[in-house]
Design a protein around this motif. Structure first.
Motif, PDB file in Angstrom:
ATOM      1  N   ALA A 178       2.830   3.768   1.349  1.00  0.00           N
ATOM      2  CA  ALA A 178       1.461   4.010   1.814  1.00  0.00           C
ATOM      3  C   ALA A 178       0.961   2.826   2.637  1.00  0.00           C
ATOM      4  CB  ALA A 178       0.542   4.266   0.629  1.00  0.00           C
ATOM      5  N   ALA A 179       1.261   1.618   2.175  1.00  0.00           N
ATOM      6  CA  ALA A 179       0.830   0.426   2.899  1.00  0.00           C
ATOM      7  C   ALA A 179       1.548   0.319   4.242  1.00  0.00           C
ATOM      8  CB  ALA A 179       1.095  -0.816   2.058  1.00  0.00           C
ATOM      9  N   ILE A 180       2.823   0.686   4.270  1.00  0.00           N
ATOM     10  CA  ILE A 180       3.586   0.652   5.520  1.00  0.00           C
ATOM     11  C   ILE A 180       3.013   1.654   6.511  1.00  0.00           C
ATOM     12  CG2 ILE A 180       5.843   1.090   6.574  1.00  0.00           C
ATOM     13  CD1 ILE A 180       7.085   0.149   3.889  1.00  0.00           C
ATOM     14  N   ALA A 181       2.714   2.866   6.032  1.00  0.00           N
ATOM     15  CA  ALA A 181       2.147   3.907   6.903  1.00  0.00           C
ATOM     16  C   ALA A 181       0.817   3.438   7.498  1.00  0.00           C
ATOM     17  CB  ALA A 181       1.961   5.196   6.116  1.00  0.00           C
ATOM     18  N   LYS A 182      -0.008   2.824   6.667  1.00  0.00           N
ATOM     19  CA  LYS A 182      -1.308   2.329   7.141  1.00  0.00           C
ATOM     20  C   LYS A 182      -1.119   1.237   8.182  1.00  0.00           C
ATOM     21  CE  LYS A 182      -5.683   0.351   5.497  1.00  0.00           C
ATOM     22  NZ  LYS A 182      -6.450  -0.113   4.304  1.00  0.00           N
ATOM     23  N   GLN A 183      -0.198   0.308   7.913  1.00  0.00           N
ATOM     24  CA  GLN A 183       0.062  -0.787   8.844  1.00  0.00           C
ATOM     25  C   GLN A 183       0.592  -0.268  10.176  1.00  0.00           C
ATOM     26  OE1 GLN A 183      -0.447  -4.057   8.138  1.00  0.00           O
ATOM     27  NE2 GLN A 183       0.664  -5.122   9.762  1.00  0.00           N
ATOM     28  N   ALA A 184       1.391   0.796  10.127  1.00  0.00           N
ATOM     29  CA  ALA A 184       1.990   1.359  11.342  1.00  0.00           C
ATOM     30  C   ALA A 184       1.074   2.335  12.065  1.00  0.00           C
ATOM     31  CB  ALA A 184       3.308   2.056  10.996  1.00  0.00           C
ATOM     32  N   GLY A 185      -0.002   2.757  11.396  1.00  0.00           N
ATOM     33  CA  GLY A 185      -0.920   3.714  12.007  1.00  0.00           C
ATOM     34  C   GLY A 185      -0.376   5.124  12.052  1.00  0.00           C
ATOM     35  N   VAL A 186       0.408   5.488  11.032  1.00  0.00           N
ATOM     36  CA  VAL A 186       0.946   6.846  10.935  1.00  0.00           C
ATOM     37  C   VAL A 186       0.626   7.395   9.547  1.00  0.00           C
ATOM     38  CG1 VAL A 186       2.827   6.338  12.538  1.00  0.00           C
ATOM     39  CG2 VAL A 186       3.214   6.113  10.078  1.00  0.00           C
ATOM     40  N   SER A 187       0.766   8.695   9.398  1.00  0.00           N
ATOM     41  CA  SER A 187       0.543   9.306   8.090  1.00  0.00           C
ATOM     42  C   SER A 187       1.762   9.086   7.203  1.00  0.00           C
ATOM     43  CB  SER A 187       0.277  10.799   8.242  1.00  0.00           C
ATOM     44  OG  SER A 187       1.464  11.463   8.671  1.00  0.00           O
ATOM     45  N   LYS A 188       1.574   9.220   5.892  1.00  0.00           N
ATOM     46  CA  LYS A 188       2.714   9.085   4.983  1.00  0.00           C
ATOM     47  C   LYS A 188       3.740  10.167   5.263  1.00  0.00           C
ATOM     48  CE  LYS A 188       2.462   8.188   0.645  1.00  0.00           C
ATOM     49  NZ  LYS A 188       2.110   8.237  -0.788  1.00  0.00           N
ATOM     50  N   GLY A 189       3.266  11.377   5.621  1.00  0.00           N
ATOM     51  CA  GLY A 189       4.193  12.456   5.939  1.00  0.00           C
ATOM     52  C   GLY A 189       5.074  12.109   7.121  1.00  0.00           C
ATOM     53  N   THR A 190       4.466  11.521   8.155  1.00  0.00           N
ATOM     54  CA  THR A 190       5.236  11.093   9.329  1.00  0.00           C
ATOM     55  C   THR A 190       6.240  10.016   8.942  1.00  0.00           C
ATOM     56  OG1 THR A 190       3.434  11.615  10.859  1.00  0.00           O
ATOM     57  CG2 THR A 190       5.081  10.009  11.600  1.00  0.00           C
ATOM     58  N   LEU A 191       5.798   9.083   8.126  1.00  0.00           N
ATOM     59  CA  LEU A 191       6.695   8.008   7.697  1.00  0.00           C
ATOM     60  C   LEU A 191       7.924   8.565   6.992  1.00  0.00           C
ATOM     61  CD1 LEU A 191       7.402   5.049   7.211  1.00  0.00           C
ATOM     62  CD2 LEU A 191       5.827   5.049   5.274  1.00  0.00           C
ATOM     63  N   PHE A 192       7.712   9.529   6.089  1.00  0.00           N
ATOM     64  CA  PHE A 192       8.839  10.099   5.344  1.00  0.00           C
ATOM     65  C   PHE A 192       9.727  10.978   6.217  1.00  0.00           C
ATOM     66  CE2 PHE A 192       6.314   8.918   1.580  1.00  0.00           C
ATOM     67  CZ  PHE A 192       7.312   8.333   0.810  1.00  0.00           C
ATOM     68  N   ASN A 193       9.208  11.424   7.360  1.00  0.00           N
ATOM     69  CA  ASN A 193      10.060  12.152   8.306  1.00  0.00           C
ATOM     70  C   ASN A 193      11.113  11.242   8.923  1.00  0.00           C
ATOM     71  OD1 ASN A 193       9.077  14.786   8.150  1.00  0.00           O
ATOM     72  ND2 ASN A 193       7.402  14.372   9.579  1.00  0.00           N
ATOM     73  N   TYR A 194      10.795   9.950   8.980  1.00  0.00           N
ATOM     74  CA  TYR A 194      11.712   8.987   9.576  1.00  0.00           C
ATOM     75  C   TYR A 194      12.575   8.287   8.527  1.00  0.00           C
ATOM     76  CZ  TYR A 194       9.465   9.408  14.145  1.00  0.00           C
ATOM     77  OH  TYR A 194       9.003   9.893  15.346  1.00  0.00           O
ATOM     78  N   PHE A 195      11.969   7.978   7.393  1.00  0.00           N
ATOM     79  CA  PHE A 195      12.676   7.246   6.343  1.00  0.00           C
ATOM     80  C   PHE A 195      12.315   7.863   4.996  1.00  0.00           C
ATOM     81  CE2 PHE A 195      11.747   4.292   9.812  1.00  0.00           C
ATOM     82  CZ  PHE A 195      13.025   3.855  10.140  1.00  0.00           C
ATOM     83  N   GLU A 196      13.309   8.342   4.274  1.00  0.00           N
ATOM     84  CA  GLU A 196      13.036   9.045   3.027  1.00  0.00           C
ATOM     85  C   GLU A 196      12.673   8.117   1.873  1.00  0.00           C
ATOM     86  OE1 GLU A 196      17.242   9.728   0.751  1.00  0.00           O
ATOM     87  OE2 GLU A 196      16.798  11.120   2.389  1.00  0.00           O
ATOM     88  N   SER A 197      12.906   6.823   2.055  1.00  0.00           N
ATOM     89  CA  SER A 197      12.583   5.869   1.003  1.00  0.00           C
ATOM     90  C   SER A 197      12.325   4.502   1.603  1.00  0.00           C
ATOM     91  CB  SER A 197      13.735   5.767  -0.014  1.00  0.00           C
ATOM     92  OG  SER A 197      14.877   5.181   0.596  1.00  0.00           O
ATOM     93  N   LYS A 198      11.664   3.657   0.841  1.00  0.00           N
ATOM     94  CA  LYS A 198      11.434   2.273   1.271  1.00  0.00           C
ATOM     95  C   LYS A 198      12.762   1.561   1.462  1.00  0.00           C
ATOM     96  CE  LYS A 198       9.763  -0.586  -1.790  1.00  0.00           C
ATOM     97  NZ  LYS A 198       8.875  -1.332  -2.710  1.00  0.00           N
TER      98      LYS A 198
END
Length: 222
Positions: free
Chosen positions: A36-56
């Protein structure tokens, strides 16, 4: 939607996510960073983040492999710019770059120490293999560039030296906190002989290794 983006736009977004995660890693431990913190820092949604990387772990494994890929690319450029480059030059470069990695690429070094015990447990294997293959190709290219200048060293031997260098840095880093607990100094206890001075001790240990392996080479102090 990820599928509506061009390949370049996907790569740019993945890079932005990686940059955001790396920025958080500068000030926080791996365990405290959340998706969640990574998504916020990158300016993307958590859903978008998980589309690119399934895990931290997948994200930071990619950062690690791509980071060393870029570092090796820089070494290739550096070596190609040298008018002369013999075995003594190479061994001295290894020692110099050991200190450089600790001083200027400390986040990559920290991540590499986490690779086996933490990152591989949760990283996507297919994604990891793709990035590892790309990194391996660069590693082979670096070793080949050095072999072309120093024919007495095989590509395999050169690659092994970089592996030993990495192992020594990671091992020393893992042992450098014996006088700490969870990154806090244990001031109430005397652990004087547990202390490791990461850069000088690692460079010195690697120097001993190289002198034992190549006893006839006069190593210039970097």
């Amino acid at each position: 939607m990820v599928n509506s983006l061009t390949q370049q736009q996907k790569q740019d977004r993945a890079q932005r996510i990686g940059d955001a995660a790396f920025a958080l890693f500068k000030t926080q431990s791996f365990g405290k960073i959340t998706m969640a913190a990574i998504a916020k820092q990158a300016g993307v949604s958590k859903g978008t983040l998980f589309n690119y990387f399934e895990s931290k772990e997948s994200l930071f494994m990619t950062i690690l492999l791509d980071g060393y890929h870029q570092y090796f690319d820089q070494l290739i450029i550096q070596i190609n710019q040298r008018p002369s480059f013999d075995l003594a030059d190479f061994l001295t470069l290894l020692l110099t770059e050991t200190g450089n990695l600790i001083d200027h690429h400390s986040l990559l070094v920290r991540l590499n120490a986490l690779r086996g015990p933490i990152l591989e447990r949760g990283a996507n294997m297919s994604q990891t293999i793709t990035h590892r293959q790309s990194f391996y190709a660069t590693s082979e290219r670096l070793a080949t560039v050095i072999h072309d200048r120093i024919s007495k060293l095989s590509v395999a031997e050169i690659s092994q030296l970089f592996i030993v260098q990495t192992a020594m840095i990671s091992g020393m880093m893992n042992l450098s906190g014996l006088d700490e607990f969870n990154h806090q100094r244990l001031f109430d206890h005397d652990f004087e002989h547990f202390k490791i001075h990461l850069k000088p001790d690692t460079v010195a240990t690697f120097r001993y290794y190289l002198q034992g392996k190549y006893p006839n080479v006069n190593l210039v102090k970097p």
